[in-house]
Write a protein that holds these residues in place. Sequence first.
Motif, mmCIF file in Angstrom:
data_model
loop_
_atom_site.group_PDB
_atom_site.id
_atom_site.type_symbol
_atom_site.label_atom_id
_atom_site.label_comp_id
_atom_site.label_asym_id
_atom_site.label_seq_id
_atom_site.Cartn_x
_atom_site.Cartn_y
_atom_site.Cartn_z
ATOM 1 N N PHE A 338 0.700 -1.377 0.419
ATOM 2 C CA PHE A 338 -0.001 0.148 -0.524
ATOM 3 C C PHE A 338 0.876 1.240 -0.279
ATOM 4 N N GLU A 339 0.462 2.280 -0.550
ATOM 5 C CA GLU A 339 1.475 3.576 -0.847
ATOM 6 C C GLU A 339 0.345 5.113 -0.100
ATOM 7 N N TYR A 362 -8.457 5.646 9.832
ATOM 8 C CA TYR A 362 -7.330 5.581 8.629
ATOM 9 C C TYR A 362 -7.484 4.713 7.553
ATOM 10 N N GLU A 363 -7.144 4.748 7.000
ATOM 11 C CA GLU A 363 -7.016 3.510 6.369
ATOM 12 C C GLU A 363 -5.337 3.364 5.817
ATOM 13 N N GLN A 364 -5.261 2.293 4.983
ATOM 14 C CA GLN A 364 -4.371 1.814 4.430
ATOM 15 C C GLN A 364 -2.768 2.892 4.056
ATOM 16 N N GLY A 365 -3.683 2.929 2.693
ATOM 17 C CA GLY A 365 -3.797 3.884 1.297
ATOM 18 C C GLY A 365 -3.766 3.195 0.455
ATOM 19 N N ASP A 366 -3.000 3.422 -1.019
ATOM 20 C CA ASP A 366 -3.585 3.126 -1.864
ATOM 21 C C ASP A 366 -3.358 2.236 -2.404
ATOM 22 N N PHE A 367 -3.838 0.834 -2.794
ATOM 23 C CA PHE A 367 -3.944 -0.639 -2.458
ATOM 24 C C PHE A 367 -2.870 -0.746 -4.278
ATOM 25 N N VAL A 368 -1.494 -1.300 -3.850
ATOM 26 C CA VAL A 368 -0.732 -0.413 -5.273
ATOM 27 C C VAL A 368 0.274 -2.075 -5.755
ATOM 28 N N GLY A 369 0.420 -2.982 -5.080
ATOM 29 C CA GLY A 369 0.736 -3.833 -5.675
ATOM 30 C C GLY A 369 0.832 -5.668 -4.477
ATOM 31 N N VAL A 370 0.788 -6.702 -4.940
ATOM 32 C CA VAL A 370 1.299 -7.795 -4.083
ATOM 33 C C VAL A 370 2.777 -8.694 -5.158
ATOM 34 N N MET A 371 2.532 -9.439 -3.328
ATOM 35 C CA MET A 371 3.642 -10.483 -3.459
ATOM 36 C C MET A 371 3.980 -11.665 -3.430
ATOM 37 N N ASP A 426 9.141 4.453 -5.615
ATOM 38 C CA ASP A 426 9.357 5.245 -6.220
ATOM 39 C C ASP A 426 8.885 6.752 -5.253
ATOM 40 N N PRO A 427 8.756 7.996 -4.646
ATOM 41 C CA PRO A 427 8.179 8.544 -3.276
ATOM 42 C C PRO A 427 7.229 8.174 -3.061
ATOM 43 N N GLY A 428 6.792 8.586 -1.484
ATOM 44 C CA GLY A 428 6.227 7.761 -1.207
ATOM 45 C C GLY A 428 6.534 7.000 -0.113
ATOM 46 N N LEU A 429 5.765 6.878 0.765
ATOM 47 C CA LEU A 429 5.456 5.783 1.756
ATOM 48 C C LEU A 429 4.759 4.146 1.059
ATOM 49 N N HIS A 430 5.834 3.254 1.053
ATOM 50 C CA HIS A 430 5.623 2.310 0.796
ATOM 51 C C HIS A 430 4.733 1.193 1.887
ATOM 52 N N THR A 431 4.096 0.758 2.300
ATOM 53 C CA THR A 431 3.253 -0.045 3.963
ATOM 54 C C THR A 431 3.450 -1.448 3.039
ATOM 55 N N ILE A 432 4.102 -2.486 3.981
ATOM 56 C CA ILE A 432 3.873 -4.065 3.195
ATOM 57 C C ILE A 432 3.447 -4.836 4.591
ATOM 58 N N TYR A 433 1.916 -6.023 3.938
ATOM 59 C CA TYR A 433 1.170 -6.131 5.119
ATOM 60 C C TYR A 433 1.567 -7.987 4.378
ATOM 61 N N PHE A 434 2.122 -8.066 5.283
ATOM 62 C CA PHE A 434 2.973 -9.801 5.359
ATOM 63 C C PHE A 434 1.754 -10.671 5.575
ATOM 64 N N SER A 435 0.896 -11.392 4.948
ATOM 65 C CA SER A 435 0.287 -12.675 5.441
ATOM 66 C C SER A 435 -0.377 -13.770 5.540
ATOM 67 N N LEU A 436 -0.082 -14.012 6.243
ATOM 68 C CA LEU A 436 -0.347 -15.798 6.645
ATOM 69 C C LEU A 436 -2.377 -15.946 6.440
ATOM 70 N N LYS A 437 -1.430 -17.718 6.333
ATOM 71 C CA LYS A 437 -3.089 -18.464 6.356
ATOM 72 C C LYS A 437 -3.272 -19.181 7.015
ATOM 73 N N LYS A 438 -4.491 -19.473 7.724
ATOM 74 C CA LYS A 438 -4.432 -20.406 8.976
ATOM 75 C C LYS A 438 -5.159 -21.722 8.321
ATOM 76 N N GLN A 439 -5.070 -22.681 8.978
ATOM 77 C CA GLN A 439 -6.064 -23.751 8.070
ATOM 78 C C GLN A 439 -7.836 -24.105 7.862
ATOM 79 N N ASN A 440 -7.935 -23.036 9.261
ATOM 80 C CA ASN A 440 -9.724 -22.557 8.412
ATOM 81 C C ASN A 440 -9.989 -22.085 7.063
ATOM 82 N N GLY A 441 -8.454 -21.442 6.771
ATOM 83 C CA GLY A 441 -8.485 -20.991 5.244
ATOM 84 C C GLY A 441 -8.470 -18.834 5.992
#
Length: 454
Positions: A338-339, A362-371, A426-441
């Motif tokens: 998110f940016e 507050y929101e996470q910013g603009d969703f700009v990508g995924v790894m 690029d200029p700005g702030l970029h925050t990553i959200y590292f996501s896990l998945k539980k056994q129940n999805g």
Amino acid sequence: MKHLFQFAIFISCALAVTVSVVFINQSILAHSNEITATVPQPNNGTSIPNESHLVLTECTADSDGTGKTDVNCPNYDTFHLSRDPPIKASKWTGVQLTIDNGQYSIQYTTPTGTNQYSLITNDTSSTQVKVFNSASNDIRQIIGNIFPTKTQNPTSSLSVTKADLYQYALKVVNRDRIDHGLHPVVLSQMSSAQNHADDMLSIGYFSHWNSNGVKPYVTYTKLGGRGDVDENISITTSYCPSSKCIPYSFDPFKQINDSEYGMMYNDARSNWGHRDNILNPEHTDVSFGIAYDDEKFYFVEHFENNIVKWQTMKIEGNQLHLVGQIPAGYSLYQIEVFEDPPPTPLTSKELDGKLPYNAGYYEQGDFVGVMLPRPAEGAHYPECAQGMAILDTTKGEKCVDYVTFTNISTELKGIDISPNISKWMDPGLHTIYFSLKKQNGEQVYASSVTLEYL
């Protein structure tokens, strides 16, 4: 509270990866405790039952803007009251009138919060009120998040340490969690919550953003946080129209308890977002921010998910190197990006008076990508342009940058990945959200860190 919308990235062979993007919505708390009252006689001659306390509800209040306010309650004649400074010209329904030994207090809810005013009768021979157990004869008004003020001895206030208040706040939070069948959280050593409380008190504002122009997860990263963080904030404001108010009027232990109670049980206006944050079963830690003077009391909670045991989290050239250990019951899912715009210092006037700073959330910013994990041989992510994936969201299709990574860890539940992040440098702030998945999805965020401050 977290609002989810989902999108799916489709892979060949009908394989689908579902991504849940979370928007933080920690709305401003508006809470009022009921104040009991000793019964007087109203100035219009209507008798009131001789009870120890009287609280009248479902009243209407009509203020003319010059200081006069008429209050009408079911089964009682009109109460003709006044206040200096005056309440602005307005009419309200659903008003609660509290009467205590010649003291009158009205309380009502507006779209922006709960207001409470202390008034006196228009009869000039009546005794001047003493409000909220204050030894002063001044009228004290509580606005914003409403809590009755209890005067305390200045010496005892100075003897209370932050450590004492943190431990008490932890006890109160864990009482609520345990009462709802959840594990307790531990006290975090992070200073991000206290940093925010101090900043709000220092320049006098109330917002999830701070005076540096950044949101909670940015400050959390700058101060060393590597988990996922969600913020609750609360303010109680006491106004005294003269110099006679006693300093240290706030009892910090009572304010902590009342703030927590409001977020747990009087949070419908924010769709129970504060309560959901307190009762999030994934939270492991919490830090607190407590800052106050004789006019304002700020209470901040930073709940953390420290699920992954991180060994390495750093930028090496154009790669983000992440090494850690995932606990049993979780699996590696993906990393969202998110940016936010470059930070700009903000004044208290801007923080309190302009969107998005005064929005109450507050929101996470603009969703700009995924790894994403590198797909199996023969599978691929459909692209809308070179290096960009088509995302099917509840708000329509979205085309964002994506990269893939390979986990080279040889340990069970180990992480050792180095995705290329050059697309998000690029200029700005970029925050990553590292996501896990539980056994129940279920998807769980394990980290929310801002790349520019790693």
